[in-house]
Design an enzyme around this catalytic site. Sequence first.
Site, PDB file in Angstrom:
ATOM      1  N   THR A 186     -26.339  56.046  13.169  1.00 20.11           N
ATOM      2  CA  THR A 186     -27.307  55.362  13.977  1.00 20.11           C
ATOM      3  C   THR A 186     -28.066  56.288  14.788  1.00 20.11           C
ATOM      4  OG1 THR A 186     -27.573  53.737  15.857  1.00 20.11           O
ATOM      5  CG2 THR A 186     -25.591  54.894  15.543  1.00 20.11           C
ATOM      6  N   ASP A 187     -29.575  55.648  15.161  1.00 20.41           N
ATOM      7  CA  ASP A 187     -30.250  56.532  16.123  1.00 20.41           C
ATOM      8  C   ASP A 187     -29.678  56.481  17.659  1.00 20.41           C
ATOM      9  OD1 ASP A 187     -30.999  53.939  16.861  1.00 20.41           O
ATOM     10  OD2 ASP A 187     -32.883  53.959  16.648  1.00 20.41           O
ATOM     11  N   GLU A 188     -28.741  55.653  17.825  1.00 24.37           N
ATOM     12  CA  GLU A 188     -27.890  55.474  19.023  1.00 24.37           C
ATOM     13  C   GLU A 188     -27.348  56.822  19.562  1.00 24.37           C
ATOM     14  OE1 GLU A 188     -26.746  51.735  20.650  1.00 24.37           O
ATOM     15  OE2 GLU A 188     -27.764  50.601  19.233  1.00 24.37           O
TER      16      GLU A 188
ATOM     17  N   TYR B 242     -20.011  52.254  22.159  1.00 23.27           N
ATOM     18  CA  TYR B 242     -20.386  52.083  20.678  1.00 23.27           C
ATOM     19  C   TYR B 242     -21.161  53.297  20.397  1.00 23.27           C
ATOM     20  CZ  TYR B 242     -23.478  51.352  16.509  1.00 23.27           C
ATOM     21  OH  TYR B 242     -23.974  51.456  15.585  1.00 23.27           O
TER      22      TYR B 242
ATOM     23  N   LYS C 276     -19.741  56.220  17.500  1.00 25.18           N
ATOM     24  CA  LYS C 276     -20.241  56.705  16.326  1.00 25.18           C
ATOM     25  C   LYS C 276     -20.772  58.125  16.529  1.00 25.18           C
ATOM     26  CE  LYS C 276     -21.917  54.496  13.272  1.00 25.18           C
ATOM     27  NZ  LYS C 276     -21.525  53.926  12.079  1.00 25.18           N
TER      28      LYS C 276
HETATM   29  P1  NAD Z   1     -21.570  44.754  10.659  1.00 20.55           P
HETATM   30  O1  NAD Z   1     -20.915  44.420  11.897  1.00 20.55           O
HETATM   31  O2  NAD Z   1     -22.498  43.618  10.349  1.00 20.55           O
HETATM   32  O3  NAD Z   1     -20.684  45.039   9.329  1.00 20.55           O
HETATM   33  C1  NAD Z   1     -19.498  46.018   9.642  1.00 20.55           C
HETATM   34  C2  NAD Z   1     -18.503  45.765   8.540  1.00 20.55           C
HETATM   35  O4  NAD Z   1     -17.347  46.559   8.710  1.00 20.55           O
HETATM   36  C3  NAD Z   1     -17.881  44.411   8.542  1.00 20.55           C
HETATM   37  O5  NAD Z   1     -17.776  43.773   7.206  1.00 20.55           O
HETATM   38  C4  NAD Z   1     -16.549  44.403   9.086  1.00 20.55           C
HETATM   39  O6  NAD Z   1     -15.458  43.339   8.374  1.00 20.55           O
HETATM   40  C5  NAD Z   1     -16.187  45.865   8.414  1.00 20.55           C
HETATM   41  N1  NAD Z   1     -15.189  46.611   9.190  1.00 20.55           N
HETATM   42  C6  NAD Z   1     -14.887  46.557  10.598  1.00 20.55           C
HETATM   43  N2  NAD Z   1     -13.896  47.425  10.875  1.00 20.55           N
HETATM   44  C7  NAD Z   1     -13.219  47.811   9.689  1.00 20.55           C
HETATM   45  C8  NAD Z   1     -12.180  48.388   9.387  1.00 20.55           C
HETATM   46  N3  NAD Z   1     -11.350  49.202   9.942  1.00 20.55           N
HETATM   47  N4  NAD Z   1     -12.088  48.635   7.928  1.00 20.55           N
HETATM   48  C9  NAD Z   1     -12.831  48.246   7.113  1.00 20.55           C
HETATM   49  N5  NAD Z   1     -13.783  47.492   7.376  1.00 20.55           N
HETATM   50  C10 NAD Z   1     -13.997  47.190   8.662  1.00 20.55           C
HETATM   51  O7  NAD Z   1     -22.630  46.110  10.808  1.00 20.55           O
HETATM   52  P2  NAD Z   1     -23.918  46.679   9.963  1.00 20.55           P
HETATM   53  O8  NAD Z   1     -24.888  46.058  10.881  1.00 20.55           O
HETATM   54  O9  NAD Z   1     -24.067  46.075   8.781  1.00 20.55           O
HETATM   55  O10 NAD Z   1     -23.763  48.051  10.364  1.00 20.55           O
HETATM   56  C11 NAD Z   1     -23.329  48.804   9.242  1.00 20.55           C
HETATM   57  C12 NAD Z   1     -23.305  50.575   9.558  1.00 20.55           C
HETATM   58  O11 NAD Z   1     -24.301  50.906   9.850  1.00 20.55           O
HETATM   59  C13 NAD Z   1     -22.387  50.623  10.903  1.00 20.55           C
HETATM   60  O12 NAD Z   1     -21.744  52.126  10.671  1.00 20.55           O
HETATM   61  C14 NAD Z   1     -23.553  50.828  12.111  1.00 20.55           C
HETATM   62  O13 NAD Z   1     -22.984  51.770  13.007  1.00 20.55           O
HETATM   63  C15 NAD Z   1     -24.545  51.439  10.990  1.00 20.55           C
HETATM   64  N6  NAD Z   1     -26.077  51.105  11.500  1.00 20.55           N
HETATM   65  C16 NAD Z   1     -26.283  49.716  12.014  1.00 20.55           C
HETATM   66  C17 NAD Z   1     -27.656  49.555  12.422  1.00 20.55           C
HETATM   67  C18 NAD Z   1     -28.357  48.056  12.545  1.00 20.55           C
HETATM   68  O14 NAD Z   1     -29.435  48.007  13.018  1.00 20.55           O
HETATM   69  N7  NAD Z   1     -27.497  46.998  12.372  1.00 20.55           N
HETATM   70  C19 NAD Z   1     -28.456  50.488  12.416  1.00 20.55           C
HETATM   71  C20 NAD Z   1     -28.092  51.928  12.231  1.00 20.55           C
HETATM   72  C21 NAD Z   1     -26.682  52.251  11.651  1.00 20.55           C
HETATM   73  O1  TDX Z   2     -29.358  38.320  23.383  1.00 23.78           O
HETATM   74  C1  TDX Z   2     -29.833  39.743  23.603  1.00 23.78           C
HETATM   75  N1  TDX Z   2     -30.987  39.740  24.058  1.00 23.78           N
HETATM   76  C2  TDX Z   2     -31.599  41.087  24.526  1.00 23.78           C
HETATM   77  O2  TDX Z   2     -32.522  41.160  25.137  1.00 23.78           O
HETATM   78  C3  TDX Z   2     -29.334  40.654  22.595  1.00 23.78           C
HETATM   79  C4  TDX Z   2     -28.213  40.738  21.515  1.00 23.78           C
HETATM   80  C5  TDX Z   2     -30.036  42.056  22.584  1.00 23.78           C
HETATM   81  N2  TDX Z   2     -30.988  42.003  23.486  1.00 23.78           N
HETATM   82  C6  TDX Z   2     -31.645  43.536  23.535  1.00 23.78           C
HETATM   83  C7  TDX Z   2     -30.884  44.523  23.820  1.00 23.78           C
HETATM   84  C8  TDX Z   2     -31.652  45.631  22.731  1.00 23.78           C
HETATM   85  O3  TDX Z   2     -32.475  46.174  23.747  1.00 23.78           O
HETATM   86  O4  TDX Z   2     -32.427  43.451  22.365  1.00 23.78           O
HETATM   87  C9  TDX Z   2     -32.476  44.896  21.893  1.00 23.78           C
HETATM   88  C10 TDX Z   2     -31.446  44.764  20.392  1.00 23.78           C
HETATM   89  O5  TDX Z   2     -30.221  44.626  20.681  1.00 23.78           O
HETATM   90  P1  TDX Z   2     -29.200  44.617  19.634  1.00 23.78           P
HETATM   91  O6  TDX Z   2     -29.461  43.500  18.551  1.00 23.78           O
HETATM   92  O7  TDX Z   2     -27.740  44.278  20.134  1.00 23.78           O
HETATM   93  O8  TDX Z   2     -29.295  45.954  18.873  1.00 23.78           O
HETATM   94  P2  TDX Z   2     -29.180  47.435  19.709  1.00 23.78           P
HETATM   95  O9  TDX Z   2     -28.145  47.466  20.788  1.00 23.78           O
HETATM   96  O10 TDX Z   2     -30.466  48.036  19.679  1.00 23.78           O
HETATM   97  O11 TDX Z   2     -28.052  48.175  18.501  1.00 23.78           O
HETATM   98  C11 TDX Z   2     -28.555  47.883  17.205  1.00 23.78           C
HETATM   99  O12 TDX Z   2     -29.205  48.932  16.540  1.00 23.78           O
HETATM  100  C12 TDX Z   2     -28.763  50.208  16.268  1.00 23.78           C
HETATM  101  C13 TDX Z   2     -27.307  47.733  16.286  1.00 23.78           C
HETATM  102  O13 TDX Z   2     -26.468  46.524  16.888  1.00 23.78           O
HETATM  103  C14 TDX Z   2     -26.466  48.990  16.377  1.00 23.78           C
HETATM  104  O14 TDX Z   2     -25.361  48.827  15.067  1.00 23.78           O
HETATM  105  C15 TDX Z   2     -27.111  50.119  15.614  1.00 23.78           C
HETATM  106  O15 TDX Z   2     -26.435  51.211  15.721  1.00 23.78           O
END
Ligand code: NAD
Ligand code: TDX
Length: 334
Positions: free
Chosen positions: A124-126, A148, A152
Site C-alpha cells: 500500500t501507499d500508506e 496497520y 505492511k
Molecule cells: P480486505 O480486508 O477486504 O480482505 C482481506 C482478506 O484477507 C479477507 O478475505 C480475509 O478473510 C483475508 N485474511 C485476513 N487474514 C488472513 C490470514 N491470516 N490468512 C488468510 N487470509 C486472511 O482487504 P482488501 O481491501 O481487499 O486489501 C487486500 C490487500 O491489498 C491488503 O494486503 C491491503 O493491505 C492491500 N491494499 C488495499 C488497498 C485498499 O484500498 N483497499 C489499497 C492498497 C493496498
Molecule cells: O467513516 C469514515 N470517515 C472518514 O472520514 C472512514 C471509515 C474514513 N474516513 C476518512 C479516513 C481517510 O482519510 O476517509 C479516508 C479513507 O479512509 P479508509 O477508507 O479507512 O481508507 P484509508 O485509511 O485511506 O486506507 C485505505 O487505503 C489504503 C485502505 O483501508 C487500506 O487497506 C489501504 O492500504
Amino acid sequence: MKLLVTGGAGFIGSNFIRHIRQEHPDWEITNLDKLTYAGNLENLKDIQDQPGYHFVKGDIADRKLVDKLLSQGLDVIVNFAAESHVDRSILDASPFIETNVKGTQVLLEGAKKHGIQRFLQVSTDEVYGSINSGHFTEESLLSPNSPYSASKTAADLLCRAYFKTHHLPAIVTRCTNNLGPYQFPEKLIPLVITNALENKPVPVYGDGLNIRDWIFVGDHCRALDAVIQKGQLGGIYNIGGGNEKTNLELIRKLLELLNKPQSLIQFVTDRPAHDRRYAVDCTRITTELGWKPAYSFEKALNATVDWYLKNESWWRSIKSGEYAKYYERMYSHR
Ligand code: NAD
Ligand code: TDX
C-alpha cells in the site's frame, strides 16, 4: 500457470480472481483465505464451481498448511491476505502483526523452500506515510504512521530481505485507495453509500480535508497482472489512479449521486495520526510495463455506486452481522 492467491475472499482479492479467470482462463488458482470478518465467499459465488479454481479455508500464518499447499507445485504467490483497516489497527494491533507480518514471513519461507517462481506482495501507499506536496517514488523513505501501515511496511521489508538474502523472486506493489464492487462497508466509500441509503449520518473525520488518491479496483488488478508477467524481480511498483480528492469533496459527490441531502454529513473526532495526503509517482509502472488506469474517477464512482444500489442484500447482510458491534464500538467514543 498455477497461482496461490491469499486473501482472495476479500475486496481486492475477489476482484483479482475474477479478473484472472477472465483474462487467463487456463491459469489455475488456489485461494487460501481465513475468512475473517472481511472474507466473504459470496464475493466469489459465480466462480466457486469453475474448474481450475479451488478454495482452501486457512491461515497464511499456518506453516504446515502453507507447506502442504506449496508442495503441490505452484508457480506464483499473490499475497492479498491482510488485516486491512486502519481504524481496527488502532483499536487492536495484534491481528495485524500476526497476519501482515508473521503470515507474510511464513509465505516467504514456504516460497523459498518450494522454489516459487514469483512472490507478489500486494502492499500500500500508506507505507510512505503522509506527503503535503509532490509524490512518493519507490525510493522514498518509508514512514508509516498507523499500526496497520507499520505492519505492511514490515512485510515489504521482509520481501526485500528474502530477495537480498535468499534471491527469493519477490516483487512489491504499493497501490493507492481502491474503490469498486465488494468493498467491505467499514471503508469510506461503501460506508458513505450504505449509510446514506439507510438515511444514517455519514461520519467525516476531522475537517474532512485529508486527501486520498482513488483507483478503480479493476485497474489495480490489471496492474498486478502486468507485474506478475513482466515485473522485475526484487522490484517495487507504485500504482495510483491520479485522482486526488479531499474526503469532503468525495462524500459530497457521493451524496449528490445518491440524491441524498448534504445534511447527512456529520463531523466527528479525527482518527489519531490521520495521514493528511497520499500521492504516488507511477512513472515506473507506466514506462516499464506499459500500464495505465482505464477508468476515469467519474466512471469508477458511477460503477461503484451502481453496484451497491444493485447489490443491497450483499451489504445489508454484512451490516446486520458482527460488523454492527464493531461499528457501535468504533463510534461510541467519537
Ligand atoms: P480486505 O480486508 O477486504 O480482505 C482481506 C482478506 O484477507 C479477507 O478475505 C480475509 O478473510 C483475508 N485474511 C485476513 N487474514 C488472513 C490470514 N491470516 N490468512 C488468510 N487470509 C486472511 O482487504 P482488501 O481491501 O481487499 O486489501 C487486500 C490487500 O491489498 C491488503 O494486503 C491491503 O493491505 C492491500 N491494499 C488495499 C488497498 C485498499 O484500498 N483497499 C489499497 C492498497 C493496498
Ligand atoms: O467513516 C469514515 N470517515 C472518514 O472520514 C472512514 C471509515 C474514513 N474516513 C476518512 C479516513 C481517510 O482519510 O476517509 C479516508 C479513507 O479512509 P479508509 O477508507 O479507512 O481508507 P484509508 O485509511 O485511506 O486506507 C485505505 O487505503 C489504503 C485502505 O483501508 C487500506 O487497506 C489501504 O492500504
